[in-house]
Design an enzyme around this catalytic site. Structure first.
Site, PDB file in Angstrom:
ATOM      1  N   ASP A 263       0.821  -1.207   0.000  1.00  0.00           N
ATOM      2  CA  ASP A 263       0.000   0.000   0.000  1.00  0.00           C
ATOM      3  C   ASP A 263       0.858   1.262   0.000  1.00  0.00           C
ATOM      4  O   ASP A 263       0.499   2.261  -0.625  1.00  0.00           O
ATOM      5  CB  ASP A 263      -0.924   0.000   1.218  1.00  0.00           C
ATOM      6  CG  ASP A 263      -2.133  -0.908   1.027  1.00  0.00           C
ATOM      7  OD1 ASP A 263      -2.352  -1.379  -0.109  1.00  0.00           O
ATOM      8  OD2 ASP A 263      -2.856  -1.154   2.016  1.00  0.00           O
ATOM      9  N   GLY A 264       1.981   1.219   0.722  1.00  0.00           N
ATOM     10  CA  GLY A 264       2.869   2.382   0.734  1.00  0.00           C
ATOM     11  C   GLY A 264       3.396   2.702  -0.645  1.00  0.00           C
ATOM     12  O   GLY A 264       3.466   3.877  -1.038  1.00  0.00           O
TER      13      GLY A 264
ATOM     14  N   ASN B  28      -4.942   8.835   1.312  1.00  0.00           N
ATOM     15  CA  ASN B  28      -5.255   8.192   2.585  1.00  0.00           C
ATOM     16  C   ASN B  28      -5.675   9.203   3.646  1.00  0.00           C
ATOM     17  O   ASN B  28      -6.802   9.194   4.113  1.00  0.00           O
ATOM     18  CB  ASN B  28      -4.041   7.412   3.102  1.00  0.00           C
ATOM     19  CG  ASN B  28      -4.213   5.914   2.981  1.00  0.00           C
ATOM     20  OD1 ASN B  28      -5.086   5.440   2.260  1.00  0.00           O
ATOM     21  ND2 ASN B  28      -3.388   5.176   3.675  1.00  0.00           N
TER      22      ASN B  28
ATOM     23  N   ASP C 236      -1.922  16.144  20.949  1.00  0.00           N
ATOM     24  CA  ASP C 236      -0.779  15.806  20.093  1.00  0.00           C
ATOM     25  C   ASP C 236      -1.029  16.111  18.624  1.00  0.00           C
ATOM     26  O   ASP C 236      -0.097  16.400  17.881  1.00  0.00           O
ATOM     27  CB  ASP C 236      -0.431  14.329  20.245  1.00  0.00           C
ATOM     28  CG  ASP C 236       0.333  14.044  21.531  1.00  0.00           C
ATOM     29  OD1 ASP C 236       0.636  15.009  22.265  1.00  0.00           O
ATOM     30  OD2 ASP C 236       0.610  12.862  21.811  1.00  0.00           O
TER      31      ASP C 236
ATOM     32  N   ALA D  93      -6.340   2.976   7.887  1.00  0.00           N
ATOM     33  CA  ALA D  93      -4.908   3.114   8.106  1.00  0.00           C
ATOM     34  C   ALA D  93      -4.614   3.828   9.428  1.00  0.00           C
ATOM     35  O   ALA D  93      -5.022   3.380  10.490  1.00  0.00           O
ATOM     36  CB  ALA D  93      -4.281   3.837   6.911  1.00  0.00           C
ATOM     37  N   TYR D  94      -3.913   4.946   9.374  1.00  0.00           N
ATOM     38  CA  TYR D  94      -3.540   5.705  10.572  1.00  0.00           C
ATOM     39  C   TYR D  94      -4.776   6.026  11.408  1.00  0.00           C
ATOM     40  O   TYR D  94      -4.771   5.934  12.640  1.00  0.00           O
ATOM     41  CB  TYR D  94      -2.828   6.981  10.124  1.00  0.00           C
ATOM     42  CG  TYR D  94      -2.058   7.730  11.183  1.00  0.00           C
ATOM     43  CD1 TYR D  94      -1.969   7.267  12.498  1.00  0.00           C
ATOM     44  CD2 TYR D  94      -1.393   8.910  10.859  1.00  0.00           C
ATOM     45  CE1 TYR D  94      -1.248   7.965  13.449  1.00  0.00           C
ATOM     46  CE2 TYR D  94      -0.670   9.614  11.802  1.00  0.00           C
ATOM     47  CZ  TYR D  94      -0.604   9.139  13.096  1.00  0.00           C
ATOM     48  OH  TYR D  94       0.105   9.842  14.036  1.00  0.00           O
TER      49      TYR D  94
ATOM     50  N   SER E  50      -5.823   3.341  13.756  1.00  0.00           N
ATOM     51  CA  SER E  50      -4.915   3.131  14.884  1.00  0.00           C
ATOM     52  C   SER E  50      -5.204   4.055  16.058  1.00  0.00           C
ATOM     53  O   SER E  50      -4.765   3.794  17.173  1.00  0.00           O
ATOM     54  CB  SER E  50      -3.461   3.314  14.427  1.00  0.00           C
ATOM     55  OG  SER E  50      -3.154   4.683  14.201  1.00  0.00           O
TER      56      SER E  50
END
Length: 266
Positions: free
Chosen positions: A51-52, A123, A152, A164-165, A168
């Site tokens: 994917d990257g 993404n 943050d 994805a991110y 998480s």
């Protein structure tokens, strides 16, 4: 696919990659595809990796809307953007010779920094404190103040980027048929002075999001566009909206988004 014969292969320079490319070149030539040296003359762009690599292929070739993108995985399993595996040539041949494929359209996010620098993300766009200190941002939706964030950072994710991110940090997985942006917080601080929603939220693709960064010495945030870093000093405002640019990808009919989600996470 019959009227798309110019194919460009995008791959990272890794050990053993040339042998894999030679195999794909032979296969493409056998089925009468023209291998081109420049993505500008291609109408099919194929990434070889994961994917990257797929995200890099889209970015490095300019988020083209007039061609098809396809991903070939070289890892142990298929991934979210890769419908084919390097060792399964039968699937590739099937895609080239039959009608068992569909064109899938993925939305992108357009981000503008300080009304000057603009870029696209397939993404997600992420913004984080650049030092070991929380930072403060006022969040606006369609020019109306929504909340004052301290923490943050934040993630703006597309539906495909929701796995994805965004996932998480406990964001929701969103069906890519819904044109929208998901906003997810990273380590938010809630107290009597700062109060945020405390959960991810999803806005329509018609909405415009603006972050105004409070200038308190932490105005050099780390920003990410998909899997690339963006370095800009003294950032004051970030605007995000769903772009008019659509990325078209090759999809096997028996490999839907939710089948990929099940295969990846369940």
């Amino acid at each position: 696919m019959n009227n798309r014969r110019n194919i460009y292969f995008y791959a990272l320079h890794e050990e053993g990659m040339q042998a894999k490319l030679d195999h794909l070149y032979e296969l493409a030539t056998r089925y009468h595809f023209n291998i081109v040296e420049s993505p500008k003359t291609a109408n099919i762009i194929v990434s070889i990796g994961g994917d990257g690599t797929f995200l890099q292929a889209v970015r490095q070739t300019g988020f083209r809307q007039d061609c098809l993108y396809a991903g070939i995985s070289t890892g142990g399993t298929l991934s979210m953007y890769c419908d084919f595996h390097i060792d399964d040539t039968s699937k590739m041949i099937e895609a080239m010779t039959t009608e068992q494929i569909e064109v899938r359209k993925y939305p992108t996010i357009e981000v503008t920094v300080d009304n000057q620098t603009s870029f696209h993300c397939l993404n997600e766009f992420s913004i984080r404190s650049g030092i070991i200190k929380t930072f403060v941002m006022d969040v606006f939706i369609d020019d109306k103040h929504f909340e004052t964030f301290r923490g943050d950072g934040m993630i703006f994710a597309t539906p495909t980027g929701s796995t994805a991110y965004n996932k998480s940090v406990n964001g929701a997985i969103v069906d890519p048929m819904l044109p929208c942006i998901q906003v997810s917080e990273m380590a938010t601080l809630n107290n009597n002075r700062y109060r945020t929603l405390g959960s991810s939220f999803i806005v329509s693709g018609q909405r415009r999001l603006v972050l105004k960064i409070i200038q308190d010495g932490n105005d050099y945030p780390a920003m990410g566009m998909d899997n690339e870093a963006l370095s800009i000093q003294h950032v004051e405002t970030v605007e995000a909206k769903l772009s008019d640019k659509i990325i078209k990808t090759v999809k096997l009919k028996d490999n839907s988004f939710w089948e990929k989600v099940k295969r990846s996470f369940l």
